[in-house]
Design a protein around this motif. Structure first.
Motif, mmCIF file in Angstrom:
data_model
loop_
_atom_site.group_PDB
_atom_site.id
_atom_site.type_symbol
_atom_site.label_atom_id
_atom_site.label_comp_id
_atom_site.label_asym_id
_atom_site.label_seq_id
_atom_site.Cartn_x
_atom_site.Cartn_y
_atom_site.Cartn_z
ATOM 1 N N THR A 138 -0.236 16.952 -9.569
ATOM 2 C CA THR A 138 0.885 16.008 -9.568
ATOM 3 C C THR A 138 0.765 15.033 -8.400
ATOM 4 O O THR A 138 0.999 13.821 -8.549
ATOM 5 N N ALA A 139 0.395 15.545 -7.232
ATOM 6 C CA ALA A 139 0.216 14.684 -6.060
ATOM 7 C C ALA A 139 -0.928 13.698 -6.288
ATOM 8 O O ALA A 139 -0.813 12.503 -5.949
ATOM 9 N N ARG A 140 -2.015 14.177 -6.848
ATOM 10 C CA ARG A 140 -3.139 13.275 -7.129
ATOM 11 C C ARG A 140 -2.718 12.130 -8.035
ATOM 12 O O ARG A 140 -3.113 10.968 -7.838
ATOM 13 N N TYR A 141 -1.895 12.455 -9.039
ATOM 14 C CA TYR A 141 -1.451 11.415 -9.974
ATOM 15 C C TYR A 141 -0.638 10.352 -9.239
ATOM 16 O O TYR A 141 -0.822 9.143 -9.448
ATOM 17 N N LEU A 142 0.267 10.792 -8.363
ATOM 18 C CA LEU A 142 1.064 9.842 -7.583
ATOM 19 C C LEU A 142 0.177 8.975 -6.703
ATOM 20 O O LEU A 142 0.317 7.743 -6.676
ATOM 21 N N PHE A 143 -0.753 9.601 -5.994
ATOM 22 C CA PHE A 143 -1.571 8.861 -5.033
ATOM 23 C C PHE A 143 -2.488 7.859 -5.742
ATOM 24 O O PHE A 143 -2.719 6.757 -5.238
ATOM 25 N N LYS A 144 -2.978 8.227 -6.911
ATOM 26 C CA LYS A 144 -3.796 7.285 -7.680
ATOM 27 C C LYS A 144 -2.947 6.102 -8.153
ATOM 28 O O LYS A 144 -3.409 4.955 -8.137
ATOM 29 N N ALA A 145 -1.706 6.381 -8.561
ATOM 30 C CA ALA A 145 -0.805 5.305 -8.991
ATOM 31 C C ALA A 145 -0.463 4.372 -7.834
ATOM 32 O O ALA A 145 -0.143 3.197 -8.047
ATOM 33 N N MET A 146 -0.542 4.888 -6.603
ATOM 34 C CA MET A 146 -0.300 4.084 -5.402
ATOM 35 C C MET A 146 -1.577 3.394 -4.928
ATOM 36 O O MET A 146 -1.591 2.793 -3.852
ATOM 37 N N ASP A 211 6.780 4.014 -0.320
ATOM 38 C CA ASP A 211 6.028 3.679 -1.534
ATOM 39 C C ASP A 211 6.032 4.804 -2.563
ATOM 40 O O ASP A 211 5.828 4.553 -3.755
ATOM 41 N N GLY A 212 6.225 6.035 -2.099
ATOM 42 C CA GLY A 212 6.179 7.154 -3.033
ATOM 43 C C GLY A 212 6.984 8.338 -2.534
ATOM 44 O O GLY A 212 7.160 8.523 -1.326
ATOM 45 N N ILE A 213 7.496 9.117 -3.477
ATOM 46 C CA ILE A 213 8.224 10.340 -3.146
ATOM 47 C C ILE A 213 7.639 11.481 -3.963
ATOM 48 O O ILE A 213 7.557 11.408 -5.194
ATOM 49 N N LEU A 214 7.225 12.496 -3.249
ATOM 50 C CA LEU A 214 6.590 13.665 -3.847
ATOM 51 C C LEU A 214 7.585 14.819 -3.754
ATOM 52 O O LEU A 214 7.809 15.380 -2.686
ATOM 53 N N ALA A 215 8.219 15.140 -4.873
ATOM 54 C CA ALA A 215 9.248 16.178 -4.895
ATOM 55 C C ALA A 215 8.702 17.442 -5.546
ATOM 56 O O ALA A 215 8.019 17.373 -6.575
ATOM 57 N N ALA A 216 9.037 18.589 -4.970
ATOM 58 C CA ALA A 216 8.498 19.861 -5.447
ATOM 59 C C ALA A 216 9.184 20.377 -6.702
ATOM 60 O O ALA A 216 8.778 21.398 -7.246
ATOM 61 N N ALA A 236 9.731 2.420 -5.017
ATOM 62 C CA ALA A 236 9.028 3.674 -4.736
ATOM 63 C C ALA A 236 8.754 4.441 -6.023
ATOM 64 O O ALA A 236 9.618 4.554 -6.898
ATOM 65 N N LYS A 237 7.549 4.956 -6.123
ATOM 66 C CA LYS A 237 7.167 5.794 -7.266
ATOM 67 C C LYS A 237 7.553 7.244 -6.962
ATOM 68 O O LYS A 237 7.254 7.738 -5.877
ATOM 69 N N VAL A 238 8.176 7.903 -7.922
ATOM 70 C CA VAL A 238 8.694 9.253 -7.703
ATOM 71 C C VAL A 238 8.093 10.212 -8.724
ATOM 72 O O VAL A 238 8.036 9.898 -9.921
ATOM 73 N N VAL A 239 7.652 11.376 -8.246
ATOM 74 C CA VAL A 239 7.174 12.429 -9.148
ATOM 75 C C VAL A 239 7.907 13.733 -8.838
ATOM 76 O O VAL A 239 8.390 13.947 -7.720
ATOM 77 N N GLY A 240 8.002 14.582 -9.843
ATOM 78 C CA GLY A 240 8.610 15.905 -9.691
ATOM 79 C C GLY A 240 7.749 16.960 -10.340
ATOM 80 O O GLY A 240 6.604 16.699 -10.726
ATOM 81 N N ILE A 241 8.295 18.145 -10.474
ATOM 82 C CA ILE A 241 7.612 19.273 -11.125
ATOM 83 C C ILE A 241 8.647 20.031 -11.949
ATOM 84 O O ILE A 241 9.764 20.271 -11.473
ATOM 85 N N GLY A 254 10.791 4.880 -17.788
ATOM 86 C CA GLY A 254 10.035 4.217 -16.733
ATOM 87 C C GLY A 254 10.623 4.375 -15.346
ATOM 88 O O GLY A 254 10.183 3.715 -14.399
ATOM 89 N N LYS A 255 11.625 5.269 -15.189
ATOM 90 C CA LYS A 255 12.249 5.454 -13.880
ATOM 91 C C LYS A 255 11.542 6.517 -13.047
ATOM 92 O O LYS A 255 11.514 6.431 -11.810
ATOM 93 N N LEU A 256 11.002 7.520 -13.689
ATOM 94 C CA LEU A 256 10.243 8.579 -13.008
ATOM 95 C C LEU A 256 8.785 8.427 -13.397
ATOM 96 O O LEU A 256 8.462 8.256 -14.578
ATOM 97 N N LEU A 257 7.901 8.492 -12.397
ATOM 98 C CA LEU A 257 6.477 8.272 -12.686
ATOM 99 C C LEU A 257 5.867 9.414 -13.483
ATOM 100 O O LEU A 257 5.181 9.197 -14.482
ATOM 101 N N ALA A 258 6.131 10.662 -13.044
ATOM 102 C CA ALA A 258 5.480 11.803 -13.679
ATOM 103 C C ALA A 258 6.154 13.098 -13.247
ATOM 104 O O ALA A 258 6.932 13.134 -12.289
ATOM 105 N N SER A 259 5.813 14.174 -13.969
ATOM 106 C CA SER A 259 6.304 15.503 -13.606
ATOM 107 C C SER A 259 5.253 16.530 -14.013
ATOM 108 O O SER A 259 4.747 16.499 -15.132
ATOM 109 N N GLY A 260 4.945 17.443 -13.095
ATOM 110 C CA GLY A 260 4.013 18.516 -13.418
ATOM 111 C C GLY A 260 4.683 19.532 -14.334
ATOM 112 O O GLY A 260 5.811 19.960 -14.076
#
Length: 321
Positions: A138-146, A211-216, A236-241, A254-260
């Motif tokens: 999930t983190a990799r996906y966010l960082f690549k999108a950034m 630029d990004g928020i990595l939520a557990a 800011a791009k936001v991901v969750g799990i 299109g409000k949340l980038l991704a979720s594991g």
């Protein structure tokens, strides 16, 4: 009504809980952490669906105070008195609940451990997903999108729990691969939406260039989105799990980038399946791991199902993952 049906009805009445009633079914006590996190509701729904399909009964045990160690210990004592056929168990604290597991073992109640791996105890099986891999991917996906650079905030789960620790380990290993990504702050919000909102509101007063928020988990990711909306910051791009239905809806918009994907529903399903199979003398692996997948705008369709419309996988599909 035959004796077993009477016994089943009496057990349900004593518990004061709803069951997926079946006159000839095994009684499976399902322990979850709290009533506040939608993830654990999905676990309970999965357990109920599996019990219904296998003609068994699922009985829920959930602390009224979120993640309460004393309350879960009291519920274990209650279960030992009522003597269900088996237990499907998520410890509220994987270290502190060791004595509770020891009690279940001493009472010879077969127990399946799901989601959070208990530190000690004898279990029929452990059913879970790799928190490390989900955190990493999930983190990799966010960082690549950034594009591999920018400033991020990390919202941690409950420090000291296995899920949070492993997800954080995955996050930090992904950070090593992207030296252009800088962590502005890493704060726990204990997997709760409201706490995440409050933490983010405070942090956004200090950090204006995020630029990004990595939520557990998804609840914290949604809390972060609430805070960003309140601050009129939408870049800011936001991901969750968890890949919860609410998260999937936000990905679709299109409000949340991704979720594991950390399907509580599937883990509830497979936990009950493993318990019932064990009681019926059928083989059960000592460990069952779900595959790791990141839900994005490219693949959300397969996850876009209302919680009450989900159905459990077959045993063959579950153990092949």
């Amino acid at each position: 009504m035959d004796k077993l049906a009477i016994k089943t009805a009496l057990f349900a009445a004593l518990c004061g809980c709803g069951t997926s009633a079946n006159a000839d079914g095994e009684n499976i006590a399902v322990f979850t952490k709290n009533l506040t996190n939608p993830y654990f509701q999905s676990v309970r729904l999965g357990a109920q669906d599996a019990a219904k399909q296998m003609h068994a009964n699922s009985i829920n045990y959930t602390p009224t105070k979120p993640d309460s160690i004393p309350e879960q210990m009291n519920q274990i004592d209650d279960v030992i008195i009522k003597k269900p056929s088996a237990v499907v168990f998520i410890p509220v604290d994987y270290k502190a609940m060791g004595p509770g597991v020891a009690k279940l073992n001493a009472a010879k109640i077969p127990t399946v451990n799901i989601v959070d791996k208990a530190q000690s105890g004898d279990f029929v099986s452990f059913v879970g997903a790799s928190d490390y891999q989900i955190g990493l991917q999930t983190a990799r996906y966010l960082f690549k999108a950034m594009n591999g650079k920018g400033n991020i905030i990390i919202l941690e789960g409950v420090r000291g729990t296995s899920t949070s620790d492993e997800r954080m380990r995955g996050f930090h290993d992904a950070l090593k691969e992207f030296p252009g990504v800088k962590v502005l702050s890493s704060q726990p919000a204990n997997y709760q939406r409201l706490q995440a909102l409050q933490v983010m509101e405070n942090l956004l007063q200090t950090y204006t260039n995020v630029d990004g928020i990595l939520a557990a988990n998804d609840a914290m990711a949604i809390g972060a989105l609430d805070a960003l909306d309140g601050a009129n910051q939408h870049d800011a791009k936001v991901v969750g799990i968890n890949a919860s239905k609410e998260a999937v809806d936000l990905i679709k918009k299109g409000k949340l980038l991704a979720s594991g994907d950390y399907s509580g529903f599937k883990q509830g399903c497979i936990g009950v399946m493993a318990a019932v199979r064990s009681l019926r003398g059928e083989p059960v692996p000592k460990s069952i791991a779900l595959k790791t997948e990141v839900v994005t705008s490219a693949n959300y369709q397969q996850f876009d199902v209302a919680p009450d419309k989900l159905t459990c996988p077959t045993w063959a599909d579950a153990t092949a993952q």
